[in-house]
Each structure stands twice: as structure tokens, then as C-alpha cells.
Design a protein around this motif. Sequence first.
Motif, PDB file in Angstrom:
ATOM      1  N   PRO A 123      24.473 -30.887   4.964  1.00 36.84           N
ATOM      2  CA  PRO A 123      24.172 -29.621   4.559  1.00 36.84           C
ATOM      3  C   PRO A 123      23.740 -28.727   5.669  1.00 36.84           C
ATOM      4  O   PRO A 123      22.982 -29.192   6.772  1.00 36.84           O
ATOM      5  CB  PRO A 123      22.880 -29.851   3.650  1.00 36.84           C
ATOM      6  N   GLU A 124      23.744 -27.489   5.373  1.00 43.26           N
ATOM      7  CA  GLU A 124      23.484 -26.441   6.559  1.00 43.26           C
ATOM      8  C   GLU A 124      22.130 -26.570   7.020  1.00 43.26           C
ATOM      9  O   GLU A 124      21.931 -26.483   8.536  1.00 43.26           O
ATOM     10  CB  GLU A 124      23.552 -25.098   5.948  1.00 43.26           C
ATOM     11  N   ALA A 125      21.174 -26.767   6.304  1.00 43.47           N
ATOM     12  CA  ALA A 125      19.745 -27.002   6.555  1.00 43.47           C
ATOM     13  C   ALA A 125      19.520 -28.232   7.608  1.00 43.47           C
ATOM     14  O   ALA A 125      18.418 -28.280   8.393  1.00 43.47           O
ATOM     15  CB  ALA A 125      18.718 -27.362   5.392  1.00 43.47           C
ATOM     16  N   TYR A 126      20.512 -29.061   7.592  1.00 44.05           N
ATOM     17  CA  TYR A 126      20.363 -30.440   8.477  1.00 44.05           C
ATOM     18  C   TYR A 126      21.353 -30.562   9.612  1.00 44.05           C
ATOM     19  O   TYR A 126      21.248 -31.518  10.175  1.00 44.05           O
ATOM     20  CB  TYR A 126      20.407 -31.481   7.396  1.00 44.05           C
ATOM     21  N   ILE A 127      22.108 -29.582   9.917  1.00 42.04           N
ATOM     22  CA  ILE A 127      23.066 -29.901  10.792  1.00 42.04           C
ATOM     23  C   ILE A 127      22.571 -29.913  12.148  1.00 42.04           C
ATOM     24  O   ILE A 127      23.082 -30.235  13.246  1.00 42.04           O
ATOM     25  CB  ILE A 127      24.160 -28.657  10.861  1.00 42.04           C
ATOM     26  N   ARG A 128      21.272 -29.194  12.527  1.00 42.95           N
ATOM     27  CA  ARG A 128      20.620 -29.477  13.788  1.00 42.95           C
ATOM     28  C   ARG A 128      19.778 -30.710  13.855  1.00 42.95           C
ATOM     29  O   ARG A 128      18.784 -30.695  14.887  1.00 42.95           O
ATOM     30  CB  ARG A 128      19.627 -28.214  14.078  1.00 42.95           C
ATOM     31  N   SER A 129      19.742 -31.461  13.207  1.00 40.41           N
ATOM     32  CA  SER A 129      18.917 -32.741  12.987  1.00 40.41           C
ATOM     33  C   SER A 129      19.301 -33.546  14.252  1.00 40.41           C
ATOM     34  O   SER A 129      18.469 -34.187  14.847  1.00 40.41           O
ATOM     35  CB  SER A 129      19.231 -33.635  11.858  1.00 40.41           C
ATOM     36  N   GLY A 130      20.585 -33.834  14.679  1.00 38.75           N
ATOM     37  CA  GLY A 130      20.723 -34.500  15.899  1.00 38.75           C
ATOM     38  C   GLY A 130      20.353 -33.826  16.898  1.00 38.75           C
ATOM     39  O   GLY A 130      19.701 -34.539  17.947  1.00 38.75           O
ATOM     40  N   TYR A 131      20.359 -32.434  17.110  1.00 36.58           N
ATOM     41  CA  TYR A 131      19.596 -32.123  18.381  1.00 36.58           C
ATOM     42  C   TYR A 131      18.385 -32.035  18.481  1.00 36.58           C
ATOM     43  O   TYR A 131      17.696 -32.159  19.308  1.00 36.58           O
ATOM     44  CB  TYR A 131      20.221 -30.270  18.148  1.00 36.58           C
ATOM     45  N   THR A 132      17.746 -31.965  17.248  1.00 34.39           N
ATOM     46  CA  THR A 132      16.175 -31.943  17.046  1.00 34.39           C
ATOM     47  C   THR A 132      15.558 -33.367  17.572  1.00 34.39           C
ATOM     48  O   THR A 132      14.656 -33.395  18.470  1.00 34.39           O
ATOM     49  CB  THR A 132      15.591 -31.826  15.766  1.00 34.39           C
ATOM     50  N   VAL A 133      16.130 -34.313  17.006  1.00 32.07           N
ATOM     51  CA  VAL A 133      15.702 -35.888  17.274  1.00 32.07           C
ATOM     52  C   VAL A 133      16.255 -36.285  18.728  1.00 32.07           C
ATOM     53  O   VAL A 133      15.623 -37.033  19.424  1.00 32.07           O
ATOM     54  CB  VAL A 133      16.197 -36.993  16.185  1.00 32.07           C
ATOM     55  N   CYS A 134      17.445 -35.751  19.257  1.00 30.19           N
ATOM     56  CA  CYS A 134      17.592 -35.987  20.722  1.00 30.19           C
ATOM     57  C   CYS A 134      16.598 -35.333  21.663  1.00 30.19           C
ATOM     58  O   CYS A 134      15.982 -35.994  22.888  1.00 30.19           O
ATOM     59  CB  CYS A 134      19.052 -35.636  20.895  1.00 30.19           C
ATOM     60  N   MET A 135      16.200 -34.004  21.418  1.00 31.04           N
ATOM     61  CA  MET A 135      15.219 -33.497  22.238  1.00 31.04           C
ATOM     62  C   MET A 135      13.825 -34.199  22.319  1.00 31.04           C
ATOM     63  O   MET A 135      13.407 -34.359  23.326  1.00 31.04           O
ATOM     64  CB  MET A 135      15.179 -31.800  22.027  1.00 31.04           C
ATOM     65  N   LEU A 136      13.497 -34.580  21.241  1.00 25.89           N
ATOM     66  CA  LEU A 136      12.333 -35.087  20.699  1.00 25.89           C
ATOM     67  C   LEU A 136      12.162 -36.524  21.727  1.00 25.89           C
ATOM     68  O   LEU A 136      11.343 -36.912  22.342  1.00 25.89           O
ATOM     69  CB  LEU A 136      12.107 -35.424  19.332  1.00 25.89           C
ATOM     70  N   ALA A 137      13.209 -37.293  21.407  1.00 25.82           N
ATOM     71  CA  ALA A 137      13.703 -38.495  22.015  1.00 25.82           C
ATOM     72  C   ALA A 137      13.376 -38.329  23.619  1.00 25.82           C
ATOM     73  O   ALA A 137      12.678 -39.030  24.141  1.00 25.82           O
ATOM     74  CB  ALA A 137      14.555 -39.270  21.556  1.00 25.82           C
ATOM     75  N   MET A 138      14.281 -37.516  24.064  1.00 27.35           N
ATOM     76  CA  MET A 138      14.359 -37.301  25.488  1.00 27.35           C
ATOM     77  C   MET A 138      12.960 -36.945  26.136  1.00 27.35           C
ATOM     78  O   MET A 138      12.630 -37.400  27.141  1.00 27.35           O
ATOM     79  CB  MET A 138      15.460 -36.204  25.866  1.00 27.35           C
ATOM     80  N   ALA A 139      12.281 -35.870  25.484  1.00 23.91           N
ATOM     81  CA  ALA A 139      11.019 -35.501  26.032  1.00 23.91           C
ATOM     82  C   ALA A 139      10.014 -36.377  25.982  1.00 23.91           C
ATOM     83  O   ALA A 139       9.255 -36.621  26.960  1.00 23.91           O
ATOM     84  CB  ALA A 139      10.455 -34.249  25.160  1.00 23.91           C
ATOM     85  N   SER A 140       9.827 -37.134  24.807  1.00 19.67           N
ATOM     86  CA  SER A 140       8.964 -38.308  24.828  1.00 19.67           C
ATOM     87  C   SER A 140       9.154 -39.542  25.712  1.00 19.67           C
ATOM     88  O   SER A 140       8.333 -40.038  26.384  1.00 19.67           O
ATOM     89  CB  SER A 140       9.033 -39.196  23.284  1.00 19.67           C
ATOM     90  N   CYS A 141      10.451 -39.940  25.978  1.00 20.29           N
ATOM     91  CA  CYS A 141      10.744 -41.193  27.039  1.00 20.29           C
ATOM     92  C   CYS A 141      10.505 -40.443  28.408  1.00 20.29           C
ATOM     93  O   CYS A 141      10.197 -41.574  29.051  1.00 20.29           O
ATOM     94  CB  CYS A 141      12.173 -41.418  26.482  1.00 20.29           C
ATOM     95  N   ARG A 142      10.579 -39.198  28.598  1.00 19.65           N
ATOM     96  CA  ARG A 142      10.450 -38.768  30.087  1.00 19.65           C
ATOM     97  C   ARG A 142       9.050 -39.346  30.574  1.00 19.65           C
ATOM     98  O   ARG A 142       8.674 -39.363  31.793  1.00 19.65           O
ATOM     99  CB  ARG A 142      10.720 -37.503  30.367  1.00 19.65           C
TER     100      ARG A 142
END
Length: 401
Positions: free
Chosen positions: A257-276
Motif C-alpha cells: 500500500p502507498e502508506a508502506y512503500i517507504r518501509s524498506g528505506y526506513t528500516v534500512c536507515m534505522l538499522a544502519m544508524a544503530s549498527c554504526r
Amino acid sequence: MQAENQLLADKRYYRLAIGVFFFLQGFTFASWAARIPDFKSFFELNDGQLGSLLFAFPFGQLAGVPIAGYWVERFTSRRTLLCAALLYPFTLSLLGFVPFAFSASGNPQNGVWLFAAVLFVLGIMANLHNLSVNTQAAGVEKIYGRSIMATFHGLWSLAGFAAGIVGSFMAAGNIIPFYHYLFILAAGILTVIFLHRYTLRYDIASTNKEEKPTFNIFKGMDRFVFLLGFLAGAGMVCEGTIYDWSAVYFKQVIQAPEAYIRSGYTVCMLAMASCRFLADGIVNRLGQTNVLRLCGFITTAGFLLMAAGANFTLAVIGSALVGLGVSAIVPICYSTVSKHKGVVVGRAINAVSTIGFFGFVMGPPVIGHLAQWIGLRTTFLLIALLAASIGILSGKIKNRK
């Protein structure tokens, strides 16, 4: 000896200061990106016109490559960083001033060319800041005697989130970019005033006898530097794929759904920032080679999961794995090349950074053409192979703890 002489205060102050400069760099860049829709509306641009305009920034970054390298070698990374920490947000404020100055004009598009010129200069300033702050970070890491580079890059990522939130509030409050950017300029001035004393006066000494400054960033570089550049570039292609194509992938392939198409980007950025913020401890325990190999294969697994099927949950998990995987690749490459013997350190970091940047800029357009030919899902499988090459070739990196 130089490293010892420059420790006029507790080394933690140097780490804190350079961390603030990383945060300032990330905040400045993300603040420009957060207000792009406002500039699009003001200049009455369509998507194609905006896309053409946005090329000014990466072109400026490319133009800034030899300039940044020469300045760091000629004037030291300290002086370059202190100048860039002022000039980068100052140029950003000029960028916000252009539409402010043309707001009374009957035709806002009269200011587009001036805006593009300032955006080009902003790209140059971004490269000056990027090279100088990473060279400073390499010096601080040498003083510590262990990996701390990923934490610095984590602060850059954290600044991106913070700037996005601030930008949203500014836009919602109808605060024009010029006033928004003046706040960032003030932050840059205060940073230089209070933290300039905690920047390293001397860069890492090079074993290369050829120390004469040059605009040729690849002069004196060997295969090892180009290998690190390739690994950084491959990592940046993977990162850029998520930036530019994850929302399209979730919409077209996953059919989210349109509201969830950025879900991949969001979780990727959160994972990347946290892991750094965790990566340095892992590198110090396992070594750079092992972590780099692990990063490559985790990234591979992420893209394979995303391409495994039109499954939303798998795609989200895959995006998170990509964020975890790419988090430490570039910091490790910078850290490793700063310890490489026989090269001018600032020049070597610039070479690796430049090759990586080409991967970041050229990767997404190439993905678009491949997707048109073989489909986006199959293209993601090819990106998985590229990520696997990071894991395979990491064995050629000498292990340094």
C-alpha cells in the motif's frame, strides 16, 4: 611524536569535537535535502526540471575532489575543516537566500540558474568538509589505537534523522529555508568557536617521500587503495539502491500500500544508524577483515531476501539486513586506508572516497536501465552478487584490530 605533541587535552575531547563536526556535516546535508520540495514549489519545477537541477550538487562534489585533496595536503585537514565548517553552512544559507531574494519577482524561475550555481558550490563545500573531517577522524583513531571510525559515521546518520525532523517542523510552520538555514550557519559558527582547539594540528605522517601537494588524487596510489575504493564503491551502490529504488521496489514488485512503500528505506536507515554505533566494538573484537566479510554477506542476504518473492515481511527484513551490512563498509575502508604504508594519507582517503562516491552516484541510474531491460527483481539479484564480492574480496584486506 606529532600525535603525542598535539594531545594538549584529554583525547576524549578530540573525539567529541570531531564527532560534533560529523554531526554538523550530516545535519547540513540533510537540511538541504529536507527542503527540496519547498524549492520545487517555489521555482514551479516539474519532476524532470527538478531532476536536472539536482545534478548541480553531485557535479559540485566531483569538482571539489581535487580541490579538497590539494587543500588538505597544502593547508592540513585542520585548517580545511575549520574553513569548511563555516563555508558549508554559509553556502547553504545562500542557497536559501536565492528564493527569498526572488520572492518579490513576478517570475520565480528567474532565480533557477543562480540557485543551480550556488548548489554547485555547495557540492564543493560538502567535499571539502567530508575529506577534512574524515582525515581528522583517522588521526583521532590512530591516537586511540583502536577502531572508532564507525561511530563518527553513525553521528552523521543520526544527524540526518534529526535534520529531517527539524526540516519537517520548519516546513509545517511555514518557516522559509533562508531562516531555517541561518540557524545551521549559527551552529557552524559556534562549533568552530568552541571546538577549534580540539582539532588535530597535524595529520597522520606518511611514509611516502613524495609529499608535494597535487590536484591528482590518484598520484602514488597502489592496488590496495583501488581495492578499498572498489569495496567502498560497491557498498555505496548497495546503499544507494535502497535510497533511490526501495520505495519503487515496494510499490511495483511487492505491491505494498502507498502508506508502506517507504518501509524498506526506513528500516534500512534505522538499522544502519544503530549498527554504526556498535560496529567499532565488533571491529575491535573480530578485526576489520572479518567484519568486512560479514558485512558483505549480510548485505547479500538482505538483497536475496528482498528478491526472494513478492512478500512484504521478507522485503522489510531484507532491507534491515542491508542496513546492517552496509553500516560498517565505508568506515572500515577509510580506517584501513589511513593505516596503509607508502601513501599520502589524505590523498588516499580522498581516492577511496571518490571511487565510492562514483558508485553512489552512478549506481542508481545504472539500476534503472537494468531494471528496464531485465526487471527490478532480477536487478536486485545482481546487486546481491555485487555485495557478495565485498565478502569475497575482503580476504585481501590485511587484518588490523
